[in-house]
Motif scaffolding. Structure first.
Motif, mmCIF file in Angstrom:
data_model
loop_
_atom_site.group_PDB
_atom_site.id
_atom_site.type_symbol
_atom_site.label_atom_id
_atom_site.label_comp_id
_atom_site.label_asym_id
_atom_site.label_seq_id
_atom_site.Cartn_x
_atom_site.Cartn_y
_atom_site.Cartn_z
ATOM 1 N N PRO A 18 0.791 -1.219 0.000
ATOM 2 C CA PRO A 18 0.000 0.000 0.000
ATOM 3 C C PRO A 18 0.832 1.282 0.000
ATOM 4 O O PRO A 18 0.272 2.367 0.066
ATOM 5 C CB PRO A 18 -0.783 -0.118 1.313
ATOM 6 C CG PRO A 18 0.194 -0.749 2.245
ATOM 7 C CD PRO A 18 0.956 -1.734 1.379
ATOM 8 N N SER A 19 2.158 1.179 -0.097
ATOM 9 C CA SER A 19 3.005 2.371 0.056
ATOM 10 C C SER A 19 2.863 3.369 -1.083
ATOM 11 O O SER A 19 3.088 4.556 -0.901
ATOM 12 C CB SER A 19 4.474 1.964 0.185
ATOM 13 O OG SER A 19 4.968 1.496 -1.065
ATOM 14 N N GLY A 20 2.529 2.876 -2.295
ATOM 15 C CA GLY A 20 2.451 3.760 -3.452
ATOM 16 C C GLY A 20 3.807 4.046 -4.067
ATOM 17 O O GLY A 20 3.928 4.843 -4.995
ATOM 18 N N GLU A 21 4.840 3.384 -3.593
ATOM 19 C CA GLU A 21 6.206 3.585 -4.088
ATOM 20 C C GLU A 21 6.371 2.957 -5.470
ATOM 21 O O GLU A 21 5.963 1.812 -5.692
ATOM 22 C CB GLU A 21 7.192 2.948 -3.103
ATOM 23 C CG GLU A 21 8.636 3.053 -3.495
ATOM 24 C CD GLU A 21 9.529 2.298 -2.515
ATOM 25 O OE1 GLU A 21 10.621 1.882 -2.948
ATOM 26 O OE2 GLU A 21 9.144 2.108 -1.348
ATOM 27 N N PRO A 30 8.581 -14.057 -10.380
ATOM 28 C CA PRO A 30 7.295 -14.754 -10.331
ATOM 29 C C PRO A 30 6.236 -13.842 -9.705
ATOM 30 O O PRO A 30 6.497 -13.194 -8.687
ATOM 31 C CB PRO A 30 7.581 -15.963 -9.446
ATOM 32 C CG PRO A 30 8.694 -15.514 -8.544
ATOM 33 C CD PRO A 30 9.501 -14.526 -9.353
ATOM 34 N N VAL A 31 5.062 -13.785 -10.304
ATOM 35 C CA VAL A 31 3.944 -13.014 -9.761
ATOM 36 C C VAL A 31 2.668 -13.825 -9.930
ATOM 37 O O VAL A 31 2.591 -14.717 -10.768
ATOM 38 C CB VAL A 31 3.771 -11.639 -10.457
ATOM 39 C CG1 VAL A 31 5.022 -10.786 -10.306
ATOM 40 C CG2 VAL A 31 3.406 -11.793 -11.923
ATOM 41 N N ILE A 32 1.663 -13.481 -9.140
ATOM 42 C CA ILE A 32 0.332 -14.074 -9.271
ATOM 43 C C ILE A 32 -0.646 -12.925 -9.400
ATOM 44 O O ILE A 32 -0.673 -12.031 -8.551
ATOM 45 C CB ILE A 32 -0.022 -14.953 -8.056
ATOM 46 C CG1 ILE A 32 0.948 -16.131 -7.957
ATOM 47 C CG2 ILE A 32 -1.468 -15.438 -8.150
ATOM 48 C CD1 ILE A 32 0.803 -16.956 -6.694
ATOM 49 N N GLY A 38 -10.381 -2.419 -14.227
ATOM 50 C CA GLY A 38 -10.135 -1.028 -14.571
ATOM 51 C C GLY A 38 -8.858 -0.786 -15.342
ATOM 52 O O GLY A 38 -8.310 0.309 -15.309
ATOM 53 N N GLY A 39 -8.364 -1.801 -16.036
ATOM 54 C CA GLY A 39 -7.163 -1.616 -16.843
ATOM 55 C C GLY A 39 -5.870 -1.697 -16.044
ATOM 56 O O GLY A 39 -4.822 -1.289 -16.528
ATOM 57 N N THR A 40 -5.925 -2.221 -14.826
ATOM 58 C CA THR A 40 -4.707 -2.427 -14.044
ATOM 59 C C THR A 40 -4.712 -3.847 -13.497
ATOM 60 O O THR A 40 -5.754 -4.505 -13.425
ATOM 61 C CB THR A 40 -4.595 -1.428 -12.867
ATOM 62 O OG1 THR A 40 -5.681 -1.644 -11.976
ATOM 63 C CG2 THR A 40 -4.589 0.009 -13.356
ATOM 64 N N TYR A 41 -3.537 -4.302 -13.101
ATOM 65 C CA TYR A 41 -3.378 -5.658 -12.584
ATOM 66 C C TYR A 41 -2.732 -5.581 -11.210
ATOM 67 O O TYR A 41 -1.670 -4.984 -11.057
ATOM 68 C CB TYR A 41 -2.496 -6.499 -13.520
ATOM 69 C CG TYR A 41 -3.060 -6.567 -14.915
ATOM 70 C CD1 TYR A 41 -3.960 -7.567 -15.263
ATOM 71 C CD2 TYR A 41 -2.732 -5.607 -15.864
ATOM 72 C CE1 TYR A 41 -4.509 -7.607 -16.541
ATOM 73 C CE2 TYR A 41 -3.277 -5.645 -17.138
ATOM 74 C CZ TYR A 41 -4.154 -6.645 -17.466
ATOM 75 O OH TYR A 41 -4.711 -6.689 -18.731
ATOM 76 N N THR A 42 -3.384 -6.164 -10.217
ATOM 77 C CA THR A 42 -2.778 -6.295 -8.899
ATOM 78 C C THR A 42 -2.112 -7.657 -8.880
ATOM 79 O O THR A 42 -2.745 -8.670 -9.212
ATOM 80 C CB THR A 42 -3.834 -6.196 -7.781
ATOM 81 O OG1 THR A 42 -4.477 -4.923 -7.869
ATOM 82 C CG2 THR A 42 -3.186 -6.335 -6.412
ATOM 83 N N VAL A 43 -0.832 -7.661 -8.521
ATOM 84 C CA VAL A 43 -0.088 -8.917 -8.506
ATOM 85 C C VAL A 43 0.514 -9.154 -7.125
ATOM 86 O O VAL A 43 0.923 -8.217 -6.444
ATOM 87 C CB VAL A 43 1.032 -8.944 -9.582
ATOM 88 C CG1 VAL A 43 0.442 -8.883 -10.989
ATOM 89 C CG2 VAL A 43 2.051 -7.843 -9.386
ATOM 90 N N ALA A 44 0.522 -10.419 -6.747
ATOM 91 C CA ALA A 44 1.179 -10.826 -5.509
ATOM 92 C C ALA A 44 2.619 -11.170 -5.855
ATOM 93 O O ALA A 44 2.880 -11.931 -6.795
ATOM 94 C CB ALA A 44 0.460 -12.020 -4.900
ATOM 95 N N LEU A 45 3.511 -10.582 -5.100
ATOM 96 C CA LEU A 45 4.943 -10.859 -5.217
ATOM 97 C C LEU A 45 5.354 -11.700 -4.013
ATOM 98 O O LEU A 45 4.562 -11.892 -3.093
ATOM 99 C CB LEU A 45 5.738 -9.544 -5.200
ATOM 100 C CG LEU A 45 5.263 -8.417 -6.106
ATOM 101 C CD1 LEU A 45 5.979 -7.119 -5.756
ATOM 102 C CD2 LEU A 45 5.508 -8.795 -7.548
ATOM 103 N N THR A 47 7.156 -10.592 -1.822
ATOM 104 C CA THR A 47 7.303 -9.624 -0.735
ATOM 105 C C THR A 47 6.052 -8.800 -0.466
ATOM 106 O O THR A 47 6.077 -7.890 0.361
ATOM 107 C CB THR A 47 8.457 -8.660 -1.060
ATOM 108 O OG1 THR A 47 8.184 -8.036 -2.315
ATOM 109 C CG2 THR A 47 9.778 -9.389 -1.122
ATOM 110 N N GLY A 48 4.943 -9.035 -1.156
ATOM 111 C CA GLY A 48 3.734 -8.245 -0.951
ATOM 112 C C GLY A 48 2.949 -8.097 -2.240
ATOM 113 O O GLY A 48 2.971 -8.978 -3.095
ATOM 114 N N LEU A 49 2.290 -6.948 -2.403
ATOM 115 C CA LEU A 49 1.472 -6.685 -3.581
ATOM 116 C C LEU A 49 2.026 -5.519 -4.386
ATOM 117 O O LEU A 49 2.679 -4.628 -3.835
ATOM 118 C CB LEU A 49 0.037 -6.344 -3.167
ATOM 119 C CG LEU A 49 -0.782 -7.415 -2.476
ATOM 120 C CD1 LEU A 49 -2.121 -6.853 -2.011
ATOM 121 C CD2 LEU A 49 -0.988 -8.612 -3.385
ATOM 122 N N ALA A 50 1.720 -5.524 -5.678
ATOM 123 C CA ALA A 50 2.094 -4.422 -6.563
ATOM 124 C C ALA A 50 1.013 -4.273 -7.619
ATOM 125 O O ALA A 50 0.233 -5.194 -7.866
ATOM 126 C CB ALA A 50 3.445 -4.686 -7.225
#
Length: 183
Positions: A18-21, A30-32, A38-45, A47-50
């Motif tokens: 959630p940092s926005g960095e 590797p990502v999931i 809305g034209g964006t992809y949330t991926v699990a890393l 180390t967290g989410l991006a």
């Protein structure tokens, strides 16, 4: 989208949640994909989410969507931008951690349209976030601004983050509540 592991095919820009960095995810990471809205992809890393923007979808092995119409309804023959045009565009903006758009989450507090001297339309939006400390606020506000500016006839757009009144779950629309299983 299924939650399967994908290996990034190239270096890819991303925004940490959630940092926005802003960061660059290296090729071979590797990502999931956990959310694609809305034209964006949330991926699990590991180390967290991006969040990855649509223009970088090819790094995920996804063909970017063809250019979609700027708004769900083209302004009338008179060229007027209507409030409904803006609300519909804002329904394409999502919090990367919640699968409900910012309108149905109740995050948009105020929307005002005004004519500019040149005959275009200026749009001002006041919105909040589900949590004041969320670093994604500027990113979500920028997404909203970009969607508004894509509406034919809109000359300028301002999206201001406000904290009063504080957001609460009672602000979620019936549609949002249904999507979240709160009904």
């Amino acid at each position: 989208m299924t939650h399967r592991e994908i290996t990034l095919s190239r270096d890819c820009r991303a925004i940490l949640i959630p940092s926005g960095e802003e960061t660059t995810l290296p090729a071979g990471s590797p990502v999931i994909i956990t959310q694609s809205l809305g034209g964006t992809y949330t991926v699990a890393l590991q180390t967290g989410l991006a969040r990855i923007a649509e223009e970088d979808a090819d790094a995920l092995g996804i063909e970017a969507a063809k250019e979609a119409p700027a708004a769900s309804r083209v302004p009338g023959a008179d060229g007027e931008v209507r409030e409904d045009d803006v609300w519909e565009q804002l329904k394409n903006v999502y919090d990367p951690e919640i699968p409900v758009n910012i309108v149905d989450l109740g995050l948009v507090y105020d929307l005002a349209l005004a004519k500019t001297e040149s005959g275009g339309t200026s749009v001002n939006v006041k919105m909040t976030l589900t949590a004041p400390g969320c670093g994604m606020g500027p990113t979500i506000a920028a997404d909203a601004r970009g969607r508004i500016l894509a509406i034919p006839g809109v000359e300028s757009a301002e999206v201001e983050l406000v904290w009063s009144p504080p957001w609460n779950q009672g602000m979620i629309t019936e549609t949002g509540r249904m999507k979240l299983g709160l009904v």
